[in-house]
Write a protein that holds these residues in place. Structure first.
Motif, mmCIF file in Angstrom:
data_model
loop_
_atom_site.group_PDB
_atom_site.id
_atom_site.type_symbol
_atom_site.label_atom_id
_atom_site.label_comp_id
_atom_site.label_asym_id
_atom_site.label_seq_id
_atom_site.Cartn_x
_atom_site.Cartn_y
_atom_site.Cartn_z
ATOM 1 N N GLY A 179 -49.280 -64.440 -14.785
ATOM 2 C CA GLY A 179 -50.097 -63.706 -15.847
ATOM 3 C C GLY A 179 -49.438 -63.379 -17.010
ATOM 4 O O GLY A 179 -50.063 -63.397 -18.047
ATOM 5 N N VAL A 180 -48.315 -63.006 -16.891
ATOM 6 C CA VAL A 180 -47.698 -62.382 -18.161
ATOM 7 C C VAL A 180 -47.605 -63.309 -19.071
ATOM 8 O O VAL A 180 -48.146 -63.238 -20.207
ATOM 9 C CB VAL A 180 -46.318 -61.701 -17.880
ATOM 10 C CG1 VAL A 180 -45.506 -61.429 -18.973
ATOM 11 C CG2 VAL A 180 -46.534 -60.517 -17.226
ATOM 12 N N PRO A 181 -46.997 -64.740 -18.944
ATOM 13 C CA PRO A 181 -46.847 -65.546 -19.947
ATOM 14 C C PRO A 181 -48.549 -66.245 -20.474
ATOM 15 O O PRO A 181 -48.704 -66.280 -21.649
ATOM 16 C CB PRO A 181 -46.121 -66.899 -19.300
ATOM 17 C CG PRO A 181 -45.698 -66.541 -18.029
ATOM 18 C CD PRO A 181 -46.415 -65.298 -17.615
ATOM 19 N N ALA A 182 -49.323 -66.020 -19.558
ATOM 20 C CA ALA A 182 -50.836 -66.585 -20.021
ATOM 21 C C ALA A 182 -51.065 -65.672 -20.799
ATOM 22 O O ALA A 182 -52.066 -66.069 -21.899
ATOM 23 C CB ALA A 182 -51.594 -66.529 -18.837
ATOM 24 N N TRP A 183 -51.023 -64.136 -20.254
ATOM 25 C CA TRP A 183 -51.446 -63.217 -21.375
ATOM 26 C C TRP A 183 -50.587 -63.142 -22.850
ATOM 27 O O TRP A 183 -51.472 -63.017 -23.686
ATOM 28 C CB TRP A 183 -51.195 -62.039 -20.687
ATOM 29 C CG TRP A 183 -51.847 -60.869 -21.453
ATOM 30 C CD1 TRP A 183 -53.176 -60.138 -21.494
ATOM 31 C CD2 TRP A 183 -50.988 -59.825 -22.337
ATOM 32 N NE1 TRP A 183 -53.387 -59.074 -22.178
ATOM 33 C CE2 TRP A 183 -51.802 -58.823 -22.582
ATOM 34 C CE3 TRP A 183 -49.721 -59.577 -22.609
ATOM 35 C CZ2 TRP A 183 -51.873 -57.862 -23.573
ATOM 36 C CZ3 TRP A 183 -49.141 -58.680 -23.685
ATOM 37 C CH2 TRP A 183 -50.198 -57.811 -23.842
ATOM 38 N N LYS A 184 -49.530 -63.444 -22.470
ATOM 39 C CA LYS A 184 -48.797 -63.549 -24.111
ATOM 40 C C LYS A 184 -49.227 -64.722 -24.693
ATOM 41 O O LYS A 184 -49.730 -64.615 -26.084
ATOM 42 C CB LYS A 184 -47.246 -63.902 -23.684
ATOM 43 C CG LYS A 184 -46.534 -62.524 -23.547
ATOM 44 C CD LYS A 184 -45.320 -63.078 -23.836
ATOM 45 C CE LYS A 184 -43.970 -62.606 -23.265
ATOM 46 N NZ LYS A 184 -42.804 -63.202 -22.992
ATOM 47 N N ALA A 185 -49.763 -65.868 -24.178
ATOM 48 C CA ALA A 185 -50.146 -67.080 -25.050
ATOM 49 C C ALA A 185 -51.623 -66.588 -25.290
ATOM 50 O O ALA A 185 -51.944 -67.066 -26.469
ATOM 51 C CB ALA A 185 -50.339 -68.146 -23.990
ATOM 52 N N SER A 186 -52.377 -65.887 -24.703
ATOM 53 C CA SER A 186 -53.880 -65.558 -25.257
ATOM 54 C C SER A 186 -53.731 -64.710 -26.275
ATOM 55 O O SER A 186 -54.928 -64.536 -27.038
ATOM 56 C CB SER A 186 -54.901 -65.178 -24.156
ATOM 57 O OG SER A 186 -54.233 -63.759 -23.835
ATOM 58 N N ARG A 187 -52.759 -63.826 -26.410
ATOM 59 C CA ARG A 187 -52.522 -62.961 -27.628
ATOM 60 C C ARG A 187 -51.898 -63.410 -28.751
ATOM 61 O O ARG A 187 -52.043 -62.776 -29.872
ATOM 62 C CB ARG A 187 -51.707 -61.738 -26.928
ATOM 63 C CG ARG A 187 -51.852 -61.032 -25.779
ATOM 64 C CD ARG A 187 -52.866 -59.842 -26.327
ATOM 65 N NE ARG A 187 -54.087 -60.025 -25.941
ATOM 66 C CZ ARG A 187 -55.204 -58.942 -26.206
ATOM 67 N NH1 ARG A 187 -54.991 -57.617 -26.779
ATOM 68 N NH2 ARG A 187 -56.424 -59.323 -25.892
#
Ligand SMILES: Nc1ncnc2c1ncn2[C@@H]1O[C@H](COP(=O)(O)OP(=O)(O)O)[C@@H](O)[C@H]1O
Ligand SMILES: [Mg+2]
Lengths: 838, 234
Positions: free
Chosen positions: A820-828
């Protein structure tokens, strides 16, 4: 072509190393991750190897070479299996065996030691009776004085002992006049004839050896009975004749043993077979059991996970070097150069990681060793040092794991590092590296983490359950200790053996703060223990001793009910009117009644023991029923008689006592503050008497008792946590590498109208299938492993269904965070920034 | 409603902060674009053309100033609302095509439709239509790397068209193409303009400026000159 000189080679090697270090600094995130991962993996592996090397594979060194075998007399009934041999039989084995070259024997316990020529307190030491040839058998030379001679066991002479170097230092200040002096051992004078060489503590952690003339040992508390079974059994050691295998020796000894069993059926009817095994292996099996191997397996799983992690990390590092490696290949680097570059990067990474691993191992070994020492009787040759062998193992491990984990990425890089990659025709991602292999490895990692997480959570659950069982007594307020009054009075029937402790009880109870004091026989801590003995019920006929019922028997004295809050369920407690002159009585436990006399009134029934020197002969009348004072078992009550500690018979001290007494003291607050007072009061009976070393609260005693379990469980827990972290790190690094690689793609998606949800999904889509397959595989495997382990860990009685959802939730959370952390980072990320990345 | 301003920028400023250096990519830009306009943005490299287009396309938020898109003040929009507007109103064409390498031509074209929530069947139909329009439907199952640059850019145009956006933003769409392929893409844009699509294009090639109604010259983050057929509102 130029031929390279050695100097050039060295220089180019250093240039490459320098470059490898520069790379580490360039990718600090993945560098740190790889180092942490390798450090954890090697740390765990080194820890386990140091344990295997220092404990499982270690053996004592003797001047005389050749394998020493232990000989076991294996009996049919598990609970009766003492694995030892009657001293009477020892002589038969020794004289009849053709295949045994030499034999020796020992038996032992602990004994209080007091040096009358010093002003030191008496102290308890490990103590062994050994055959006269014991030191000769081992080829041991004395540091001072001599070893045993045949005359040492003659009845006319003084008892003689050899002392350890450590005891010599402690009790004599290393004074050479120790040889020839008199030492009080177990309350009786012994002449010191020799001091063993420094470090020699065979056969375990022993400090005193006394020559014994099997089969006629002169025992201070000699049994009143004369049958063979009254002899304290001995451990037999042997060296086999040249060319004789242990199996051959076993066969021969079995024939001899059968002869013995036929001749004395009463005491030997339980013989199953003889077991001949190298001493160190026998010792380990007895002590450490199979759990160590389970842990060993788990540690390798952790190491494998760490390697897989490193593999993936190096894989992604290599992928990010594609264009650099391509430039190198365009400039003329051949395949070996490219592979070498990648392997070097891996080697530098893993070496640094291994350094961290050594540090981790150093700490964890200290921690485990302290745990281990409190749980196991320690053999003097055991250690957990990071010695040369272990260091060699580390170097090998690092080399192999780094080569293994970087060779494949290196080869792939070499294959794809063509000028092709240099034609920057702006085609987006190639996805060359994080392909099916990485995914497979990630899947393995997740399964392994699930297995370990599963097993460790299970272990933690069992650990928690076992440590939170309720107590029917106040374990922190009761101090349990003991002493040996050998030598006090004429014989063991001398009333002073009861009067002296009772006077001491009175003196102690006069101190404000001391609630009550009690004494026990065969049960130091007061609630566990007791001797497993056959008895007879009045009115029953028994053909032989095997038909007799059995129970754990312990002696107790006045005050027992005060110390343990024991409110009898029926009848009465012993009182001062129960004496040698009055009716012989006993108390039985609630479990005893449930087991032997269900639905009957036990009061008034009569039972009898045969020839137990500390129990009155003839029938004992049951006068009371004792409630359960021990903690609830982990699972349901066992129905196997041998495991039942709670089927008990209590006898009164005043009607038959023993020189070795357990003592319990209860006080408000920490009872350990009374230890010096107890020492002083005991010294009033005689300066040679001392408290046993194991003077602890009942709670501490329980912790020690559980230390083995706790060690195992803690280690499983550590491995589980380590592997879960490694699994999550692995997933995280793969995911963030993947995200980094696809950064531009996310920018495009966002430009086309993807919202946060769409981006997150695009990131985790790849990982989810791997995660799902990996973790379900791991759960199934973990479940299977648990079923296999249940038997050996005796946890089959606990309902464990709750572990499954816990593991699933834990996996989902940790892996979810990792993804989730990389995914969240990507979406931000602002889409324009993502698009700018080329 | 032709001639209504679809884009309105007032005092737009964009500052990039990196390593303590402030880069003024855009300063005080006023710009109005009417529906159906074809605006060309020119200027030397680094003058802020792409930044301007990013802000226009809601890929970037301005540091200061007001930007209304189709009457909507974009300052008030959240991350996902911006995504929704981008999807519904704006089509992008980039210099480096920016097709997603792991998706086929058809999937690339369908992607914005999928984000817009169009059902799969309709998506397929629509993708076929636009691919036919750019003469790429015969390659719809290929992966981008199997196509030439000109073909990739035509697919990118098809993808931008698929949602029938009101505004098409093209950042040097011919920059990576040879003149023949470049002309082909420009012809497509001209056609779209003819059909009423508002186009804002960055180009280096002064030849293509001729296609535009207006040419906006940027220098150092400022609009320095405007020439064109249509009155400029400042
Ligand atoms: N993300 C960013 N961070 C820092 N500076 C940037 C960033 N994006 C663009 N710039 C700077 O802003 C200025 C304008 O860039 P850009 O709009 O890409 O120019 P153009 O497209 O006209 O060549 C340049 O000086 C560029 O270096
Ligand atoms: Mg630009």
């Amino acid at each position: 072509m130029y031929s390279k000189t050695g100097y050039d080679k060295v220089m180019s090697f250093f240039t490459n190393i320098r470059f490898a270090f520069r790379l580490l600094a360039k990718n600090p995130g993945s560098t740190i991750m790889a180092i942490v991962v390798m450090a954890t993996g090697t740390g765990v592996a080194i820890t386990m190897f140091a344990f295997v090397n220092g404990v499982l594979w270690s053996s004592p060194d003797f001047a005389k070479k050749g394998t020493i075998y232990n000989i076991d007399w294996v009996e049919r009934d598990k609970y009766k299996n003492s694995q030892r041999v009657s001293p009477l039989d020892y002589e038969i084995f020794e004289s009849e065996s053709e295949q045994i070259d030499e034999m020796t024997a020992y038996m032992g316990w602990r004994a209080p030691v007091y040096n009358p020529s010093s002003d030191a307190f008496a102290k308890e030491y490990n103590y062994k009776r050994v055959s006269v040839n014991f030191f000769e058998f081992l080829g041991e030379k004395m540091h001072l004085g001599r070893s045993f001679l045949p005359e040492d066991v003659s009845r006319e002479k003084d008892d003689t002992v050899v002392i350890s170097h450590a005891l010599w230092r402690e009790q004599y200040g290393s004074n050479e006049e120790a040889v020839g002096s008199t030492l009080m051992v177990g309350g009786l004078p012994h002449k010191v004839v020799g001091v063993a060489r420094p470090g020699f503590r065979f056969p375990d952690d022993n400090n005193l050896w006394k020559a014994s003339d099997w089969p006629e040992p002169r025992m201070s508390t000699s049994p009143s009975g004369t049958g063979r079974r009254h002899w304290v059994k001995v451990y037999m050691l042997a060296r086999l004749k040249e060319g004789v295998t242990p199996r051959q020796a076993e066969a021969e000894l079995a024939t001899i043993a059968e002869g013995i069993a036929n001749e004395y059926p009463e005491s030997n009817d339980n013989l199953l077979r003889m077991n001949v095994e190298p001493f160190t292996e026998w010792y380990i099996r007895d002590e450490v059991e199979n759990r160590a191997y389970g842990l060993f397996l788990c540690s390798f799983l952790v190491l494998a996970v760490a390697c897989a992690n490193t593999f993936n990390l190096i894989m992604s590092r290599t992928a990010s070097r594609t264009s650099e490696l391509s430039i190198r290949s365009a400039l003329g680097a051949n395949r070996a150069h490219i592979v070498g570059q990648v392997v070097l990067d891996g080697l530098v990474l893993t070496s640094i990681g291994a350094l961290g691993g050594v540090l981790i191992a150093g700490w964890s070994l200290k921690f485990i060793w302290s745990f281990f020492k409190s749980g196991y009787s320690d053999a003097y040759w055991w250690h957990m040092n990071l010695d040369a062998k272990v260091m060699g193992f580390v170097v090998g491990l690092v080399f192999v794991s780094s080569v293994v984990s970087s060779l494949v990425p290196g080869l792939r890089a070499a294959r794809s590092a063509t000028a092709e990659n240099l034609k920057d025709d702006a085609r987006t991602s190639s996805g060359l590296f994080v392909g099916s292999l990485s995914r497979l490895i990630l899947g393995f990692q997740i399964s392994a983490s699930s297995v370990l997480a599963f097993v460790s959570i299970l272990m933690l659950a069992v650990w928690y359950k076992s440590n939170t069982r309720p107590w029917p007594i106040e374990p922190t307020e009761i101090l349990s200790t003991g002493f040996n009054l050998a030598g006090l009075g004429e014989d063991e029937h001398d009333p002073i053996l009861v009067e002296a402790p009772r006077a001491m009880k009175e003196r102690l109870e006069a101190y404000p703060g001391v609630d009550s004091v009690s004494f026990t026989i065969k049960a130091v801590c007061g609630i566990y223990g007791g001797t497993f003995l056959p008895f007879e019920m009045e009115g029953e006929d028994y053909e032989n001793s095997r038909q007799k019922p059995k129970a754990r028997v312990m002696g107790i004295d006045l005050g027992y009910e005060d110390v343990f809050d024991a409110k009898l369920l029926a009848g009465r407690m012993f009182n001062s009117l129960d004496t040698k002159e009055t009716e012989a009585v006993c108390i039985v436990s609630k479990r005893f009644v449930d087991y032997y006399w269900p639905g009957e009134d036990p009061i008034g029934k009569r039972i009898r023991f045969n020839d137990i020197h500390w129990i009155r002969d003839g029938f004992l009348t049951v006068v009371g029923v004792m409630p359960k004072l021990t903690r609830a078992p982990l699972g349901k009550e066992s129905s196997d008689l041998s495991n039942i500690g709670d089927i008990k018979i209590y006898t009164p001290l005043a009607q038959g006592t023993h020189a070795e007494l357990g003592m319990q003291l209860r006080s408000k607050g920490d009872p350990r503050r009374w230890i010096p007072t107890i020492r002083r009061e005991l010294a009033k009976i005689g300066p040679q008497y001392t408290l046993i070393t194991n003077t602890v609260t009942v709670m501490e005693d329980e912790y020690r008792f559980l230390a083995k379990e706790n060690l195992t469980l803690t280690m499983f827990g550590l491995f589980g946590a380590a592997s879960l972290v490694l699994g999550a790190v692995g997933l995280y690094s793969i995911m963030s590498f993947d995200t980094g690689r696809r950064f531009r793609e996310f920018g495009i998606r966002m430009a086309l109208g993807a919202d946060s949800k769409n981006v997150v999904y695009a990131v985790i889509r790849n990982g989810i299938a791997t995660l799902a397959i990996g973790s379900s595989f791991g759960l199934v495997l973990g479940h299977t492993l648990t079923v296999l382990m249940q038997e050996s860990l005796e946890i089959n009685v606990m309902p464990l269904g709750f572990v499954y959802p816990v593991v699933v939730v834990l996996l989902i959370t940790s892996m979810g965070v990792a993804m989730g952390v990389p995914a969240w980072k990507a979406s931000r990320t602002p889409p324009s920034q993502a698009l700018r990345v080329n | 409603m032709k001639d209504a301003p679809i884009i309105q920028m007032e005092g737009i400023m964009k500052i990039f902060y990196s390593d303590e250096i402030e880069t003024y990519a855009l300063s005080d830009v006023y710009l109005t674009i009417k529906e159906g306009d074809f605006v060309s943005v020119a200027g030397p490299s680094g003058c802020g053309k792409s930044t301007l287009l990013s802000i226009l396309g809601l890929l970037e938020t301005p540091t200061d100033g007001r930007y209304c898109l189709d009457g909507l003040d974009v300052r008030d929009l959240g991350r996902n609302e911006l995504a929704y507007v981008r999807n519904a109103e704006i089509g992008f064409i980039f210099q480096s095509f920016n097709l997603i390498g792991d998706l086929t031509v058809e999937e690339n074209v369908e992607l914005p439709l999928a984000y817009g929530g169009m059902p799969a069947e309709e998506r397929k139909k629509r993708a076929k239509e636009v691919l036919e329009r750019v003469e790429m439907s015969h390659r719809r199952n290929h992966l981008p790397y199997q196509l030439s640059g000109g073909q990739q850019q035509r697919v990118a145009v098809a993808r931008a068209l698929s949602t029938t956006p009101k505004i098409l933003l093209a950042d040097e769409p011919t920059g990576n193409l040879d003149s023949k392929n470049g002309d082909r893409v420009m012809d497509l844009l001209k056609e779209l303009h003819g059909e009423g699509t508002t186009i804002c294009m960055v180009t280096h090639d002064s030849r293509y400026n001729a296609h535009a109604d207006r040419v906006l010259s940027l220098f150092d983050g400022r609009v320095v000159n405007e020439e064109g057929l249509v009155e400029v509102t400042v």
